[in-house]
Design a protein around this motif. Structure first.
Motif: not given
Length: 390
Positions: A74-95
């Motif tokens: 979602n267009r408003n999801e950046r902070d949520s995804v960034q927190n996940r990545i910053s915590a060291g969890y895997w995420m695929p490329p995000v669109v």
């Protein structure tokens, strides 16, 4: 395989081969959570509807090429995804960029076209794919064929990792502890709604998400919330699903105001004998039909066996997930796994119910993890008559 990917890509690729799927387009909340290692955007934990459409996260997975995966956010999801990545969890490329189901699927289709050929077998979860998004896929990928992806994803989830088993153990322990907390707060005159409120608060205080409680009181067999009030001597059944870190603890325990008489002790004992007969046989290599055979052999030996209902079903992120062991349980589905050997890491709910016209609704439900040579029971306390304070 990327060392941080939270699922086995080899196992998933093998399952997709078995079902003839080239590309997965995942849209269900539970499978998004599973494939992203527990992630789900917090803003839509409660409800997906917003504005004129709905939140539709999409995970695209290309068989044999996990590096071509993508998560449509979602267009408003950046902070949520960034927190996940910053915590060291895997995420695929995000669109990013979706705010409706059509926008989300448009971005997913653009990604599929950029990484795969035009003639594909596309795996989709038909029960979780909005009609407008499905129409878009058919229009934009006209040479592709839809394949139902529920079953391979379910089979992928059916064997739990050590970390998943520990979460399920915690979920089960916390649900039972919450039930006992609620039992300690109940008094005569409390309604079923008030009892459920106690249970909800007890689960919330244990860092759980309260999902549901099926409660009976006295001689009533009605399990829905109501204003029925506890009378002296009443029995209560508490059957609750509490969610801990995405996994469900689902167990049933009994309580009574006062002391149980001999008949009630015997009735719950009969139910426990069925439970133990079914549990005793469980190990890797056993089939679902063997579990039912053990229970069905014990039922005729019980004075109330003809009135009892026994069911065994898979547990995990979803209640009644694989292994699916019966086609005649309370939730209708085919018994696709009834003849397949159980595997270590599978988790099964075992439940026996006696709807007694004179004494009320009596039930035990236990959570059992399959091991190579037996089983482990999660949340196995409080299986007798638990006393409600006078």
């Amino acid at each position: 395989m990327h060392s941080d990917i939270p699922f086995s890509t080899d196992r998933l690729d093998g399952l997709l081969d078995d079902f003839g799927i080239d590309v997965l387009i995942v849209t269900s909340k539970h499978n998004i959570q599973y494939l992203l290692g527990g992630y789900y955007h917090f803003q839509f934990d409660y409800m997906e509807a917003i504005g004129i459409s709905r939140y539709l996260p999409v995970f695209v997975y290309v068989k044999g090429a996990q590096d071509k995966s993508a998560y449509i956010a979602n267009r408003n999801e950046r902070d949520s995804v960034q927190n996940r990545i910053s915590a060291g969890y895997w995420m695929p490329p995000v669109v990013y960029g979706s705010s409706t189901s059509v926008e989300a699927m448009t971005l997913a289709i653009q990604h599929v076209k950029s990484v795969a050929t035009s003639r594909l077998q596309v795996g989709a979860e038909m029960s979780f794919l909005p009609a407008d998004a499905a129409d878009l896929v058919r229009r934009e990928l006209p040479h592709c064929q839809f394949v139902e992806a529920m079953r391979p994803l379910e089979k992928l989830r059916s064997i739990k990792t050590i970390a998943e088993l520990e979460i399920l153990r915690e979920a089960s322990e916390r649900v039972v502890a919450s039930m006992m907390d609620a039992v300690g707060r109940i008094h005569t005159g409390h309604s079923k709604r008030e009892i459920i409120a106690h249970l909800r608060q007890a689960e919330l205080s244990r860092d759980m998400t309260f999902e549901y409680a099926l409660v009976t009181m006295g001689t009533s067999l009605n399990r829905a919330p109501s204003d029925q009030r506890l009378e002296p001597g009443d029995i209560i059944s508490l059957d609750s699903g509490g969610n801990y870190r995405g996994y469900i603890g689902d167990l049933c325990r009994m309580a009574i105001h006062g002391a149980p008489d001999g008949e009630l002790v015997d009735l719950l004992g009969e139910i426990d004998l069925i439970q133990q007969a079914a549990r005793a046989s469980i190990r890797a290599g056993l089939t679902g039909r063997d579990i039912y055979a053990a229970a069905n052999e014990a039922l005729p030996r019980s004075p109330h066996g003809k009135q009892m209902h026994f069911v065994a079903h898979g547990m995990g992120i979803v209640s009644h997930e694989a292994p699916r062991l019966t086609a005649s349980g309370p939730i209708p589905y085919p018994a696709d796994d009834a003849n397949a050997p159980l595997e270590a890491g599978m988790v099964i709910s075992i439940e026996t119910t006696l709807p007694h016209a004179r004494r009320g609704f009596i039930k035990l439900e236990d959570t059992i993890a399959v091991t190579p040579d037996g089983y482990q029971a999660f949340g196995d306390g409080a299986r007798g008559w638990n006393r409600i304070p006078s």
